[in-house]
Design an enzyme around this catalytic site. Sequence first.
Site, PDB file in Angstrom:
ATOM      1  N   LEU A 160       0.823  -1.202   0.000  1.00 42.00           N
ATOM      2  CA  LEU A 160       0.000   0.000   0.000  1.00 42.00           C
ATOM      3  C   LEU A 160       0.862   1.260   0.000  1.00 42.00           C
ATOM      4  O   LEU A 160       0.582   2.214  -0.720  1.00 42.00           O
ATOM      5  CB  LEU A 160      -0.926  -0.007   1.222  1.00 42.00           C
ATOM      6  CG  LEU A 160      -2.125  -0.949   1.108  1.00 42.00           C
ATOM      7  CD1 LEU A 160      -2.752  -1.191   2.471  1.00 42.00           C
ATOM      8  CD2 LEU A 160      -3.166  -0.383   0.150  1.00 42.00           C
ATOM      9  N   ASP A 171      11.377   3.220   4.049  1.00 40.83           N
ATOM     10  CA  ASP A 171      11.221   1.799   4.360  1.00 40.83           C
ATOM     11  C   ASP A 171      12.539   1.289   4.921  1.00 40.83           C
ATOM     12  O   ASP A 171      13.604   1.633   4.404  1.00 40.83           O
ATOM     13  CB  ASP A 171      10.833   0.996   3.113  1.00 40.83           C
ATOM     14  CG  ASP A 171      10.154  -0.312   3.468  1.00 40.83           C
ATOM     15  OD1 ASP A 171       8.946  -0.448   3.225  1.00 40.83           O
ATOM     16  OD2 ASP A 171      10.843  -1.214   4.004  1.00 40.83           O
ATOM     17  N   SER A 173      14.060   4.049  10.879  1.00 39.62           N
ATOM     18  CA  SER A 173      12.909   3.391  11.508  1.00 39.62           C
ATOM     19  C   SER A 173      11.973   4.398  12.168  1.00 39.62           C
ATOM     20  O   SER A 173      12.425   5.333  12.843  1.00 39.62           O
ATOM     21  CB  SER A 173      13.394   2.394  12.565  1.00 39.62           C
ATOM     22  OG  SER A 173      12.296   1.871  13.292  1.00 39.62           O
ATOM     23  N   ASN A 198       2.096   4.975   7.213  1.00 38.36           N
ATOM     24  CA  ASN A 198       1.671   3.678   6.680  1.00 38.36           C
ATOM     25  C   ASN A 198       2.440   2.496   7.260  1.00 38.36           C
ATOM     26  O   ASN A 198       1.932   1.374   7.268  1.00 38.36           O
ATOM     27  CB  ASN A 198       1.834   3.695   5.157  1.00 38.36           C
ATOM     28  CG  ASN A 198       1.622   2.340   4.534  1.00 38.36           C
ATOM     29  OD1 ASN A 198       0.491   1.865   4.403  1.00 38.36           O
ATOM     30  ND2 ASN A 198       2.713   1.677   4.139  1.00 38.36           N
ATOM     31  N   SER A 231      -6.737   0.068  10.760  1.00 43.18           N
ATOM     32  CA  SER A 231      -7.105  -1.250  10.244  1.00 43.18           C
ATOM     33  C   SER A 231      -8.454  -1.666  10.776  1.00 43.18           C
ATOM     34  O   SER A 231      -8.828  -1.312  11.906  1.00 43.18           O
ATOM     35  CB  SER A 231      -6.057  -2.285  10.661  1.00 43.18           C
ATOM     36  OG  SER A 231      -6.492  -3.600  10.378  1.00 43.18           O
ATOM     37  N   TYR A 287      -1.994  -6.097  17.413  1.00 37.35           N
ATOM     38  CA  TYR A 287      -2.169  -5.295  16.204  1.00 37.35           C
ATOM     39  C   TYR A 287      -3.438  -4.441  16.313  1.00 37.35           C
ATOM     40  O   TYR A 287      -3.431  -3.242  16.006  1.00 37.35           O
ATOM     41  CB  TYR A 287      -2.255  -6.232  14.999  1.00 37.35           C
ATOM     42  CG  TYR A 287      -2.339  -5.544  13.661  1.00 37.35           C
ATOM     43  CD1 TYR A 287      -1.240  -4.902  13.114  1.00 37.35           C
ATOM     44  CD2 TYR A 287      -3.530  -5.560  12.926  1.00 37.35           C
ATOM     45  CE1 TYR A 287      -1.301  -4.281  11.878  1.00 37.35           C
ATOM     46  CE2 TYR A 287      -3.606  -4.947  11.688  1.00 37.35           C
ATOM     47  CZ  TYR A 287      -2.492  -4.303  11.163  1.00 37.35           C
ATOM     48  OH  TYR A 287      -2.570  -3.684   9.940  1.00 37.35           O
ATOM     49  N   ALA A 312      -4.976  -3.437  19.034  1.00 37.79           N
ATOM     50  CA  ALA A 312      -4.783  -2.394  20.043  1.00 37.79           C
ATOM     51  C   ALA A 312      -3.959  -1.241  19.491  1.00 37.79           C
ATOM     52  O   ALA A 312      -4.266  -0.058  19.733  1.00 37.79           O
ATOM     53  CB  ALA A 312      -4.099  -2.985  21.271  1.00 37.79           C
ATOM     54  N   LYS A 334      -3.649  -0.294  16.318  1.00 38.75           N
ATOM     55  CA  LYS A 334      -4.399   0.445  15.307  1.00 38.75           C
ATOM     56  C   LYS A 334      -5.567   1.226  15.920  1.00 38.75           C
ATOM     57  O   LYS A 334      -5.911   2.315  15.464  1.00 38.75           O
ATOM     58  CB  LYS A 334      -4.901  -0.511  14.223  1.00 38.75           C
ATOM     59  CG  LYS A 334      -3.776  -1.105  13.367  1.00 38.75           C
ATOM     60  CD  LYS A 334      -2.998  -0.015  12.639  1.00 38.75           C
ATOM     61  CE  LYS A 334      -2.004  -0.593  11.651  1.00 38.75           C
ATOM     62  NZ  LYS A 334      -1.277   0.469  10.894  1.00 38.75           N
ATOM     63  N   ARG A 386       2.071  -7.421   0.814  1.00 37.87           N
ATOM     64  CA  ARG A 386       3.065  -8.312   1.399  1.00 37.87           C
ATOM     65  C   ARG A 386       2.635  -8.779   2.784  1.00 37.87           C
ATOM     66  O   ARG A 386       2.997  -9.867   3.223  1.00 37.87           O
ATOM     67  CB  ARG A 386       4.415  -7.603   1.469  1.00 37.87           C
ATOM     68  CG  ARG A 386       5.027  -7.301   0.112  1.00 37.87           C
ATOM     69  CD  ARG A 386       6.275  -6.456   0.226  1.00 37.87           C
ATOM     70  NE  ARG A 386       7.355  -7.208   0.851  1.00 37.87           N
ATOM     71  CZ  ARG A 386       7.884  -6.921   2.037  1.00 37.87           C
ATOM     72  NH1 ARG A 386       7.398  -5.928   2.753  1.00 37.87           N
ATOM     73  NH2 ARG A 386       8.883  -7.636   2.516  1.00 37.87           N
TER      74      ARG A 386
END
Length: 305
Positions: free
Chosen positions: A22, A41, A73, A100, A152, A164, A166, A168, A199
Amino acid sequence: MKELRFDGRTAIVTGAGGNPSLGRVYAMLLAARGANVVVNDIGSKHAPGAATAQGVVDEIVALGGKAVADTHSVATEAGANAIIQTALDAFGGVDILVNNAGIIFNTAFDEISSTDIQRTMDVNLMGPIWTSRAAWPHMKKAGYGRIVNIVSGSMYGFALQAAYAASKGGVYSLTRAMATEGKRLGIKVNSVAPGAFTRMVIGSQEEDCRTYQGTKAHMPAEVVSPAVAFLAHEDCPVNGECFDVMAGHVRRIYMAQTPGISVPDITIEKVAARWDEVMAGTSPDIFLVTDFDGFQRHDKPYKPS
């Protein structure tokens, strides 16, 4: 209908390496419409296939766009500051930030490691906090900014994704708070819950399961990017909103509450007796996913009890 462009604007897209991804399609669309883009990235190995910021930059430049790579990072304050500095050094400012970058571990709540919980929070929740804090002073000084946070549908509560979800859900609330503060500063902050074949899907699903096959067949990443780009545009009409975007659908997500009850001398028994009134007016929970047949963890299939 006028073409919406980003000429003269500088955008940062985190987690924008890899293909399919994305972040990559967000970066490429913004660049195609004239934005200077910082493609961030770290080269994550969490999902299959190479993910390099420079690879996406090369794609953008080959198509006539302007972009630079960044490999810091988002999970640390220092890293986030460095990402913003990349934009300042390359293009002189930062107008748009698309948060993202994210990671996921599809593991049962009582089995996910403490390390993986912390990693999830550091990248998915603290990442947007650190990058937004680093960009905020520059947007505040300019009197203009657009931040799009990627959340998400997992925040509604999906099995095997407690950490994940929590993280988001935290970003959803972060978006609302930032939007309230940013309003008077000319900074608009919105969020998108995307659905696409990426991915992350490839890395967390078995190829023969329904989630993998369904997203691959019907949910290309490219059809999510127009909504994200619109929220990043100067013509964006909303602030503090969240949108579900997938397979050509764009739908508003919002909080709601029922009329409920008001009982000054309330007791446990009175709550119990009038519970139907508390729940009255509640729509069916369309997001409650209970059928996880074929849903795979990294180590072994998840078997519903």
